[in-house]
Design a protein around this motif. Structure first.
Motif, PDB file in Angstrom:
ATOM      1  N   ASP A 117      10.017   6.312  68.602  1.00  0.00           N
ATOM      2  CA  ASP A 117       9.576   7.625  68.176  1.00  0.00           C
ATOM      3  C   ASP A 117       9.172   7.483  66.714  1.00  0.00           C
ATOM      4  N   GLY A 118       7.924   7.763  66.404  1.00  0.00           N
ATOM      5  CA  GLY A 118       7.424   7.633  65.041  1.00  0.00           C
ATOM      6  C   GLY A 118       7.475   8.966  64.317  1.00  0.00           C
ATOM      7  N   VAL A 119       8.172   8.997  63.189  1.00  0.00           N
ATOM      8  CA  VAL A 119       8.244  10.206  62.375  1.00  0.00           C
ATOM      9  C   VAL A 119       7.135  10.121  61.330  1.00  0.00           C
ATOM     10  N   CYS A 120       6.238  11.108  61.347  1.00  0.00           N
ATOM     11  CA  CYS A 120       5.046  11.089  60.503  1.00  0.00           C
ATOM     12  C   CYS A 120       5.222  11.936  59.252  1.00  0.00           C
ATOM     13  N   TYR A 121       4.778  11.388  58.140  1.00  0.00           N
ATOM     14  CA  TYR A 121       4.758  12.078  56.857  1.00  0.00           C
ATOM     15  C   TYR A 121       3.344  11.987  56.295  1.00  0.00           C
ATOM     16  N   SER A 122       2.988  12.959  55.465  1.00  0.00           N
ATOM     17  CA  SER A 122       1.696  12.877  54.791  1.00  0.00           C
ATOM     18  C   SER A 122       1.749  13.631  53.471  1.00  0.00           C
ATOM     19  N   ILE A 123       0.725  13.397  52.680  1.00  0.00           N
ATOM     20  CA  ILE A 123       0.487  14.156  51.465  1.00  0.00           C
ATOM     21  C   ILE A 123      -1.027  14.327  51.348  1.00  0.00           C
ATOM     22  N   LEU A 124      -1.427  15.521  50.932  1.00  0.00           N
ATOM     23  CA  LEU A 124      -2.835  15.846  50.775  1.00  0.00           C
ATOM     24  C   LEU A 124      -3.216  15.802  49.300  1.00  0.00           C
TER      25      LEU A 124
END
Length: 185
Positions: free
Chosen positions: A170-177
């Protein structure tokens, strides 16, 4: 339009992020690439010997000729301690996915979060990306802490999204814009 510059040397208060060379093979092997605890949640297995690290670095170094290739060795207190890179570039949508690893001897010191912030800044400010993302195995929550410390936001979990080392994760996704980055003090 992106303004690719290739892997440039980056400096933070404690770190130097720079290009690898084949001569870094022993430091890479001894520092993190041979440690099954470090590679446990990564897509690749621990290296059997320093020659495997050298072969990897010789192939990697050839990519530095490309202006859209980004991969840095992390230097802390004069020692090569890890790696941070753009593992997938989506130029059409002005985004990328980052990956990183660091030797166990340097865990818990904020090194990767500091390196991650430097790379995020470079990619937004110099290259012109709009979105930067990273993913970790749900069983490795410390990687998520690194992402949050670097200013990234958890977007959610992609269930059984990747098949790594004989199992679905299960891949936990993070991001920043970009606008979130620019709004930070």
């Amino acid at each position: 339009m992106l303004t690719h510059q290739g892997t440039q040397t980056l400096h933070t208060p404690r770190l130097i992020l720079d290009r690898f060379s084949p001569e870094d093979a022993r430091a890479m092997y001894d520092g993190w690439a041979s440690d099954p605890q470090v590679t446990r949640y990564l897509t690749w297995e621990s290296y059997a010997d320093a020659d495997a690290a050298r072969a990897y670095l010789e192939a990697l170094v050839k990519n530095y000729a490309r202006d859209d290739f980004y991969d840095w060795g992390i230097e802390f207190e004069g020692a090569l301690v890890g790696d941070i890179s753009v593992v997938r570039l989506d130029a059409e949508n002005r985004g990328c996915w980052l990956g990183y690893c660091i030797g166990r001897a340097w865990w818990g010191r904020g090194i990767v979060a500091e390196a991650l912030r430097a790379v995020i800044g470079f990619l937004f400010e110099n290259v012109g990306l709009e979105r930067i993302a990273a993913m970790h195995d749900r069983e490795n929550p410390n990687s998520g802490k690194v992402m949050r410390k670097a200013g990234m936001t958890c977007e959610g979990t992609l269930r059984r999204s990747r098949f790594i080392k004989g199992r679905f994760i299960d891949g936990v996704c993070y991001s920043i814009l970009r606008d979130e980055w620019e709004a930070e003090p």
